[in-house]
Structure formats: C-alpha cells, structure tokens
Scaffold this active site. Sequence first.
Site, PDB file in Angstrom:
ATOM      1  N   SER A 104      10.506 -38.383  54.131  1.00 42.72           N
ATOM      2  CA  SER A 104      11.708 -38.073  53.407  1.00 42.72           C
ATOM      3  C   SER A 104      12.733 -37.065  54.366  1.00 42.72           C
ATOM      4  CB  SER A 104      11.253 -37.120  52.034  1.00 42.72           C
ATOM      5  OG  SER A 104      12.204 -36.483  51.307  1.00 42.72           O
ATOM      6  N   TYR A 164      19.826 -38.881  52.759  1.00 38.42           N
ATOM      7  CA  TYR A 164      20.744 -38.671  51.539  1.00 38.42           C
ATOM      8  C   TYR A 164      21.987 -38.388  52.345  1.00 38.42           C
ATOM      9  CZ  TYR A 164      17.317 -38.142  47.728  1.00 38.42           C
ATOM     10  OH  TYR A 164      16.034 -38.100  46.935  1.00 38.42           O
ATOM     11  N   THR A 197      19.112 -43.596  50.870  1.00 34.76           N
ATOM     12  CA  THR A 197      18.813 -43.454  49.294  1.00 34.76           C
ATOM     13  C   THR A 197      20.261 -43.383  48.594  1.00 34.76           C
ATOM     14  OG1 THR A 197      16.738 -42.431  49.326  1.00 34.76           O
ATOM     15  CG2 THR A 197      17.739 -42.232  47.324  1.00 34.76           C
ATOM     16  N   LYS A 213      18.169 -47.867  49.643  1.00 35.87           N
ATOM     17  CA  LYS A 213      17.074 -47.720  48.710  1.00 35.87           C
ATOM     18  C   LYS A 213      17.869 -47.452  47.496  1.00 35.87           C
ATOM     19  CE  LYS A 213      13.041 -44.683  48.022  1.00 35.87           C
ATOM     20  NZ  LYS A 213      13.288 -43.734  46.854  1.00 35.87           N
ATOM     21  N   HIS A 237      13.468 -45.508  42.315  1.00 33.62           N
ATOM     22  CA  HIS A 237      13.143 -44.250  42.487  1.00 33.62           C
ATOM     23  C   HIS A 237      12.065 -43.789  41.550  1.00 33.62           C
ATOM     24  CE1 HIS A 237      15.390 -40.751  44.623  1.00 33.62           C
ATOM     25  NE2 HIS A 237      14.273 -40.044  44.229  1.00 33.62           N
TER      26      HIS A 237
END
Length: 378
Positions: free
Chosen positions: A105, A133, A159, A227, A251
């Site tokens: 992440s 992100y 994402t 994603k 998510h």
Amino acid sequence: MQHTVHDFEAAARDKLDPVHVDFIAGGARDEITVRANEAAFGRLQLLPRVLRGSAVRDLDITLLGSRARMPVLLSPTAFHKLVYPEGELATVRAAAAAGAIMIASMASTVAVGEIADAARATDSDAQLWFQLYIQPDLEITEALVRRAVDAGCTALVVTVDSPVLGAGERNRRNGFHDLPPGLRCENLVDLRDGERGHVRQIAMSPELNWEHIDWLRGVTELPVLLKGVLHPEDARLAVRHGADGLLLSNHGGRQLDTVPATLELLPEILAAVAGRIPIVLDGGVRRGTDVVKALALGASAVGIGRPVMWALAQGGEEGVRRLLELLRDELDDTLALCGASGLADLTPDLVRVPAWAPVPGPAVAPGSDHRFGGGAVV
Ligand SMILES: Cc1cc2nc3c(=O)[nH]c(=O)nc-3n(C[C@H](O)[C@H](O)[C@H](O)COP(=O)(O)O)c2cc1C
Ligand SMILES: CCCCCCC(=O)C(=O)O
C-alpha cells in the site's frame, strides 16, 4: 490453532485494540457491500468433473510478467505496524515464502524500498507491486512512482474508487483518524520539504479523470492495473486508456456502500474487456472454493485484504505464512475434488447458480397470514 481463514480473525480479535479491529473489519455506512462480497461466493455451487485429475496440481501463474506460485495476491492494506511491530516486513517475508505477489500500500508503515529489500533477502523470486493513489500534485505522484520503480516493483496498482475517503462510521465513532505516535506513512516522508508521513498528506482527489491515467502511462513503463473499476463502460475506457489489467474490487466494501459484490460483477467486466487485459478480483475471498469459483468464471487471480491483517495480528510473519499455506492447501484440495490438474482446467461449466430456489409467491395481502398463497384467512 487456526484451521480456517476465519480462525485468524477470531484469534486477532482477542489480541487487538477494539478500535483497530473496527478499522480492519469495518466498511462504509451500513456495510451492506462488506457482507455481500462473502455471501456471493456462498451462493454459487461447484459442479465437479471426475476421473480426470492428476497426482500433482499446478498452481503457478504469470500475471503481467510477474511470476507467482499461487493465484492469490495480497491486496494492498494500509498500516501493518498498527497490528504487528514489524509491519509490512513480516508480511512480505511470508508472501515471499509462499511465492505470492504482495501489493504494498502507498500508506504502508514501512517504506516500499525496505519492503522490497526484505523480500529480496529471502532469495524468493516473488514479486512486489505498489498501490498508488494518484495525487493532485503530479510531482508528488511522480516521486512516489519513482520510489516504487527504484524499489524494483514490477507493477503499479492505481486505486480509482476513492475520489473521497469512504465513510467508515465505526472509525468516526471511535475517533480513529490517524496513526498513533511513532508510526508514519513511510512512503510519504520527505516528498516535499519537511513532510513527516502523516496520513492526512494523502489527498483523495475527486478531480481525477482519465487524463491522469494517460499522464501516468507516460511517466512509467511498468504495467498499470486500475483498482476499483466497477462499471462495464469504465472497464472499456480502462482498456482504451492503456490499462494493462484491472483489479476488480469494491475496496472490501469500504468506499461506496451498496455496490454489488465483485463476484457478481465479474461476468460483465470480463465481457467488457473481451480478453484484452487480465482481471484480478478481490472482496470476500476466504476459502479455496472461492478462489476456484472466481478463476473458473474467468478471473486470472484473486486478492485478499482483511485475512492478511488478521493473520499478521495473530502471528506476524508466521501467521501470514500459515494463512497462505492454508489457502494454498484448500485451493489444491478443491482442484483435486473438481478433477482439475491445474488452474488451466478451471472452466465456467464447473460453477452453477442454484436452479432449485423456490419461486416466491405473491406478496402477502393485508389481513392474510398465509405465507405463500396470499389467500384470506377463514
Ligand atoms: C485494513 C484495510 C486497509 C486497506 N488499505 C487499502 C489501501 O491502502 N489501498 C487500497 O487500494 N485498498 C486498501 N484496502 C482494500 C483492499 O485492498 C481490498 O480491496 C479489500 O480489503 C478486499 O476485500 P477483503 O478484505 O474482503 O479481502 C484496505 C482494506 C482493509 C481491510
Ligand atoms: C487517507 C487515508 C489513507 C489510507 C487509506 C487506507 C484504505 O484504503 C482503507 O481502506 O483503509
């Protein structure tokens, strides 16, 4: 001792601060989608073939150039040090031992370079991917991509389902908005002068659009997966904008509540991309039978989120290692029972929607207590 994925959750709940349990288990709003993900797997049936198996089953995959010894990826989850002191270092060692792809992440509590070093130190050839992100400040985004590339990550997972942060009402009630003192989002440290790695440095950006994906395609040669694409039209757009793959994900029910289970969307998304890019699915995968159902229906692999956090909390590296072994054993066992000698034998005819469900009768009329017929009580 843990014998199922759910056992890890029970064990972790006994150890963790209830606020952190809520952070992991929770979803957005009424958590309808959280429940829907797991329930969707339970509704499908397997219809096995017989007398055509083999003594050893092949579980290897190659996904966008990354090889793995099992088709289960570790979906990106933030803040591993919240549940275990070594954090992502423990997770990646376990992933490497299992030959599973880990997606680090962007909000990890160990820097991606250190996670990659820990994976390499195991001598495994397991690959590390990086979740991003996209930040409205493109220089910051480019710096993050550079950190992932320098670490040796072999794919980027962008994402796109978080224009704003999902409404985790458990976190709001608990006042959980930041990492405790001593923990930071290490990938964010020193991106700009004096930046300390606060969670609030991460901007969720409602202004993001497809041009940002075009831009990203121009700054990296790594394969890019999106994603959180759920609408078939967006899946078609993803292909047109050069995405190399999709991680079909809601998510884990943590962003928009009441969206469908990812498993239910899989056929539509597969039809939309028409074989042009691979689809990885996450959300509610808890059993080897779940993996088989998703792959038989056409997913190239699956991801797991919460199970990794529970296993890490329960037993650190050893916990995650056992979790992955358990899933691998369940998958192998399911393949054998389905008459499959490997993942390549998984075809949609092995999966059924039950045909026997009773047809519901007319709505019950006021004044009637007849459950199915609707007739008046005499
Ligand atoms: C504690 C936690 C943290 C997460 N952090 C991230 C994250 O940093 N980035 C992201 O794209 N998704 C994140 N997710 C979503 C997961 O990647 C994944 O989509 C989801 O957990 C899959 O569902 P499952 O938990 O039912 O397996 C997180 C999920 C959980 C439970
Ligand atoms: C600003 C919050 C960053 C961490 C996001 C983690 C995440 O995606 C989750 O679902 O939790």
